[in-house]
Structure formats: structure tokens, C-alpha cells
Design a protein around this motif. Structure first.
Motif, PDB file in Angstrom:
ATOM      1  N   GLN A  47       0.901  -0.991  -0.148  1.00 40.83           N
ATOM      2  CA  GLN A  47       0.085   0.028  -0.249  1.00 40.83           C
ATOM      3  C   GLN A  47       0.943   1.347   0.064  1.00 40.83           C
ATOM      4  O   GLN A  47       0.608   2.266  -0.557  1.00 40.83           O
ATOM      5  CB  GLN A  47      -0.924  -0.008   1.363  1.00 40.83           C
ATOM      6  CG  GLN A  47      -1.805   1.127   1.206  1.00 40.83           C
ATOM      7  CD  GLN A  47      -2.844   1.197   0.174  1.00 40.83           C
ATOM      8  OE1 GLN A  47      -3.281   0.135  -0.293  1.00 40.83           O
ATOM      9  NE2 GLN A  47      -3.257   2.310  -0.405  1.00 40.83           N
ATOM     10  N   GLU A  48       1.981   1.284   0.804  1.00 38.07           N
ATOM     11  CA  GLU A  48       2.979   2.367   0.763  1.00 38.07           C
ATOM     12  C   GLU A  48       4.239   1.680   0.626  1.00 38.07           C
ATOM     13  O   GLU A  48       4.573   0.607   1.205  1.00 38.07           O
ATOM     14  CB  GLU A  48       3.091   3.068   2.039  1.00 38.07           C
ATOM     15  CG  GLU A  48       1.743   3.974   2.257  1.00 38.07           C
ATOM     16  CD  GLU A  48       1.863   5.338   1.364  1.00 38.07           C
ATOM     17  OE1 GLU A  48       3.091   5.571   1.105  1.00 38.07           O
ATOM     18  OE2 GLU A  48       0.768   5.830   1.029  1.00 38.07           O
ATOM     19  N   ALA A  49       4.959   1.860  -0.073  1.00 38.70           N
ATOM     20  CA  ALA A  49       6.301   1.200  -0.290  1.00 38.70           C
ATOM     21  C   ALA A  49       7.167   1.445   0.877  1.00 38.70           C
ATOM     22  O   ALA A  49       7.128   2.292   1.612  1.00 38.70           O
ATOM     23  CB  ALA A  49       7.157   2.047  -1.454  1.00 38.70           C
ATOM     24  N   ASP A  50       8.042   0.435   1.253  1.00 39.59           N
ATOM     25  CA  ASP A  50       8.772   0.436   2.368  1.00 39.59           C
ATOM     26  C   ASP A  50       9.594   1.519   2.506  1.00 39.59           C
ATOM     27  O   ASP A  50      10.453   1.999   1.684  1.00 39.59           O
ATOM     28  CB  ASP A  50       9.570  -0.835   2.362  1.00 39.59           C
ATOM     29  CG  ASP A  50      10.373  -1.056   3.758  1.00 39.59           C
ATOM     30  OD1 ASP A  50       9.972  -1.313   4.845  1.00 39.59           O
ATOM     31  OD2 ASP A  50      11.686  -0.767   3.431  1.00 39.59           O
ATOM     32  N   SER A  51       9.548   2.392   3.642  1.00 40.93           N
ATOM     33  CA  SER A  51      10.469   3.486   4.076  1.00 40.93           C
ATOM     34  C   SER A  51      11.908   3.170   3.894  1.00 40.93           C
ATOM     35  O   SER A  51      12.523   4.379   3.414  1.00 40.93           O
ATOM     36  CB  SER A  51      10.096   3.973   5.323  1.00 40.93           C
ATOM     37  OG  SER A  51      10.247   3.268   6.413  1.00 40.93           O
ATOM     38  N   THR A  69      13.506   0.919   2.200  1.00 36.06           N
ATOM     39  CA  THR A  69      13.689   0.753   0.424  1.00 36.06           C
ATOM     40  C   THR A  69      13.676   2.214  -0.005  1.00 36.06           C
ATOM     41  O   THR A  69      14.650   2.451  -1.115  1.00 36.06           O
ATOM     42  CB  THR A  69      12.693  -0.266  -0.025  1.00 36.06           C
ATOM     43  OG1 THR A  69      12.680  -1.369   0.546  1.00 36.06           O
ATOM     44  CG2 THR A  69      13.036  -0.406  -1.595  1.00 36.06           C
ATOM     45  N   VAL A  70      12.550   2.937   0.124  1.00 30.51           N
ATOM     46  CA  VAL A  70      12.753   4.171  -0.573  1.00 30.51           C
ATOM     47  C   VAL A  70      13.804   5.191  -0.221  1.00 30.51           C
ATOM     48  O   VAL A  70      14.197   5.928  -1.122  1.00 30.51           O
ATOM     49  CB  VAL A  70      10.993   4.723  -0.301  1.00 30.51           C
ATOM     50  CG1 VAL A  70      11.217   6.363  -0.530  1.00 30.51           C
ATOM     51  CG2 VAL A  70      10.148   4.085  -0.699  1.00 30.51           C
ATOM     52  N   ALA A  71      14.175   5.021   1.081  1.00 27.49           N
ATOM     53  CA  ALA A  71      15.514   5.917   1.479  1.00 27.49           C
ATOM     54  C   ALA A  71      16.550   5.452   0.699  1.00 27.49           C
ATOM     55  O   ALA A  71      17.500   6.044   0.042  1.00 27.49           O
ATOM     56  CB  ALA A  71      15.546   5.694   3.082  1.00 27.49           C
ATOM     57  N   GLU A  72      16.704   4.053   0.637  1.00 25.78           N
ATOM     58  CA  GLU A  72      17.841   3.569  -0.320  1.00 25.78           C
ATOM     59  C   GLU A  72      17.937   4.145  -1.614  1.00 25.78           C
ATOM     60  O   GLU A  72      18.793   4.599  -2.213  1.00 25.78           O
ATOM     61  CB  GLU A  72      17.978   2.139  -0.226  1.00 25.78           C
ATOM     62  CG  GLU A  72      18.258   1.562   1.285  1.00 25.78           C
ATOM     63  CD  GLU A  72      18.019   0.015   1.370  1.00 25.78           C
ATOM     64  OE1 GLU A  72      18.792  -0.598   2.183  1.00 25.78           O
ATOM     65  OE2 GLU A  72      17.115  -0.434   0.893  1.00 25.78           O
ATOM     66  N   LEU A  73      16.588   4.004  -2.267  1.00 24.74           N
ATOM     67  CA  LEU A  73      16.563   4.420  -3.569  1.00 24.74           C
ATOM     68  C   LEU A  73      16.616   6.029  -3.621  1.00 24.74           C
ATOM     69  O   LEU A  73      17.398   6.332  -4.744  1.00 24.74           O
ATOM     70  CB  LEU A  73      14.961   4.270  -4.074  1.00 24.74           C
ATOM     71  CG  LEU A  73      14.701   4.451  -5.416  1.00 24.74           C
ATOM     72  CD1 LEU A  73      13.390   3.524  -5.992  1.00 24.74           C
ATOM     73  CD2 LEU A  73      14.365   5.865  -5.649  1.00 24.74           C
ATOM     74  N   GLY A  74      16.350   6.746  -2.820  1.00 25.77           N
ATOM     75  CA  GLY A  74      16.473   8.169  -2.996  1.00 25.77           C
ATOM     76  C   GLY A  74      18.070   8.501  -2.769  1.00 25.77           C
ATOM     77  O   GLY A  74      18.601   9.359  -3.370  1.00 25.77           O
ATOM     78  N   TYR A  75      18.758   7.552  -1.969  1.00 26.01           N
ATOM     79  CA  TYR A  75      20.018   7.783  -1.570  1.00 26.01           C
ATOM     80  C   TYR A  75      20.884   7.597  -2.712  1.00 26.01           C
ATOM     81  O   TYR A  75      21.810   8.080  -3.269  1.00 26.01           O
ATOM     82  CB  TYR A  75      20.599   7.137  -0.540  1.00 26.01           C
ATOM     83  CG  TYR A  75      22.096   7.107  -0.023  1.00 26.01           C
ATOM     84  CD1 TYR A  75      22.628   8.603   0.540  1.00 26.01           C
ATOM     85  CD2 TYR A  75      23.020   6.376  -0.242  1.00 26.01           C
ATOM     86  CE1 TYR A  75      23.876   8.727   0.772  1.00 26.01           C
ATOM     87  CE2 TYR A  75      24.355   6.298  -0.261  1.00 26.01           C
ATOM     88  CZ  TYR A  75      24.861   7.371   0.566  1.00 26.01           C
ATOM     89  OH  TYR A  75      26.046   7.577   1.037  1.00 26.01           O
ATOM     90  N   ALA A  76      20.491   6.412  -3.565  1.00 25.07           N
ATOM     91  CA  ALA A  76      21.348   6.020  -4.754  1.00 25.07           C
ATOM     92  C   ALA A  76      20.954   6.800  -5.906  1.00 25.07           C
ATOM     93  O   ALA A  76      21.879   7.376  -6.652  1.00 25.07           O
ATOM     94  CB  ALA A  76      20.787   4.475  -5.063  1.00 25.07           C
ATOM     95  N   ALA A  77      19.768   7.445  -6.142  1.00 26.04           N
ATOM     96  CA  ALA A  77      19.460   8.293  -7.017  1.00 26.04           C
ATOM     97  C   ALA A  77      20.275   9.503  -6.863  1.00 26.04           C
ATOM     98  O   ALA A  77      21.023  10.153  -7.870  1.00 26.04           O
ATOM     99  CB  ALA A  77      18.100   8.736  -7.165  1.00 26.04           C
ATOM    100  N   GLY A  78      20.441   9.912  -5.778  1.00 23.84           N
ATOM    101  CA  GLY A  78      21.359  11.244  -5.489  1.00 23.84           C
ATOM    102  C   GLY A  78      22.761  11.086  -5.580  1.00 23.84           C
ATOM    103  O   GLY A  78      23.323  12.150  -6.011  1.00 23.84           O
ATOM    104  N   LEU A  79      23.114   9.970  -5.574  1.00 25.82           N
ATOM    105  CA  LEU A  79      24.491   9.388  -5.814  1.00 25.82           C
ATOM    106  C   LEU A  79      24.814   9.475  -7.195  1.00 25.82           C
ATOM    107  O   LEU A  79      26.021   9.285  -7.819  1.00 25.82           O
ATOM    108  CB  LEU A  79      24.992   8.231  -5.257  1.00 25.82           C
ATOM    109  CG  LEU A  79      25.212   8.344  -3.868  1.00 25.82           C
ATOM    110  CD1 LEU A  79      25.456   6.880  -3.193  1.00 25.82           C
ATOM    111  CD2 LEU A  79      26.262   9.268  -3.259  1.00 25.82           C
ATOM    112  N   GLY A  80      23.609   9.305  -8.112  1.00 25.88           N
ATOM    113  CA  GLY A  80      23.783   9.102  -9.622  1.00 25.88           C
ATOM    114  C   GLY A  80      23.732   7.707 -10.069  1.00 25.88           C
ATOM    115  O   GLY A  80      23.934   7.583 -11.297  1.00 25.88           O
TER     116      GLY A  80
END
Length: 154
Positions: free
Chosen positions: A85-89, A91-102
Motif C-alpha cells: 500500500q505504501e512502499a517500504d520506507s 527501501t525508498v530511502a535507499e532508492l533516494g540515496y542511490a539516485a542522489g549519488l547518480g
């Protein structure tokens, strides 16, 4: 040509009902194309139990986080399992961190429920991070593998 390292972000290791799919289906399928970096293998259950018994819960939690940070930083891709229902927080934090790193980020969302704003399958910021990184959110593992093959062929 060496396969790129790919951090696999997911909450699937928490539950005995989801661990088999993660370990027996997802990781082997990804291993055909990338070198999966499995955060669930970076810390043992014994380490966590020993830390808990010694009253070092905060220390082990931060150590797990540090190990995951290092694993993300050592990767060139990230795949996030985004069902629910909501993506795991985490997992989302890891994704945001990775995206921020490029890192190029991909998601799997086979859950047919909408969990975000109109027009996106889940939170608009999560979708924006994935798409800004050059990745996609695929509706199935098979669809994700098609995207990864195309990505790696370029």
C-alpha cells in the motif's frame, strides 16, 4: 565484460513469506545480468542477536545502515522492490540515496493498487527519482529484466 554491481533494495528479507521469492527467484534472475548486492547478506542473524543480548541495539542498527551505505556506494545500479500500500520506507530511502549519488535506479511494482498521486503508481517523488536516474518502474520481474537487458546492451 564484468557485470555491473546492483544493490537490491527491498523489505522482503523481514518475512518468512517473502524471503523465498527474494532468495530463490529475484536474486538468481538478476544474477544472470548483474552482480546482485544483497543487503540481507551483509549482517548475520547472530550478529543482531548478540548485539541485542548485549544491549547494543542502536549500535547494530547504525552498523547495518553503514554497511548498506557502503554497498550502495559500491554499486552502479539499484533495483527497489516497491510493492505494498505504501512502499517500504527503508527501501525508498535507499532508492533516494542511490539516485542522489547518480546511480541508475529501477523499481518493481507488481502491486496493482495505486498508492500515490493521480497518474503515478506510488508516491510522485519516488517515481521522479527513478525516472530522473534514467530507470523505470516495471510491473513485473519479467518486465524489469527486459529493461535491464536493454540498459546493459547500450
Amino acid at each position: 565484460m564484468p557485470r555491473p554491481r546492483c544493490y537490491v533494495a527491498s523489505p522482503l528479507g523481514f518475512s518468512e513469506t517473502t524471503r523465498p521469492w527474494y532468495n530463490d527467484v529475484l536474486l538468481p534472475a538478476l544474477a544472470e545480468l548483474v552482480e546482485p548486492v544483497d543487503p540481507w547478506s551483509l549482517t548475520t542473524e547472530d550478529e543482531v542477536a548478540e548485539a541485542h543480548a548485549a544491549g547494543r541495539d542502536r549500535e547494530i542498527a547504525l552498523e547495518i545502515g553503514r554497511r548498506n551505505i557502503e554497498a550502495i556506494r559500491s554499486s552502479s545500479l539499484l533495483i527497489a522492490q516497491l510493492d505494498g500500500q505504501e512502499a517500504d520506507s527503508g527501501t525508498v530511502a535507499e532508492l533516494g540515496y542511490a539516485a542522489g549519488l547518480g546511480l541508475r535506479c529501477f523499481g518493481i511494482r507488481s502491486d496493482f493498487r495505486e498508492a500515490g498521486e493521480a497518474g503515478v503508481p506510488l508516491n510522485l517523488q519516488v517515481v521522479s527519482f527513478v525516472e530522473a536516474s534514467g530507470g523505470v518502474i516495471a510491473p513485473s520481474l519479467d518486465a524489469l529484466l527486459v529493461h535491464l537487458r536493454a540498459e546493459l546492451a547500450d
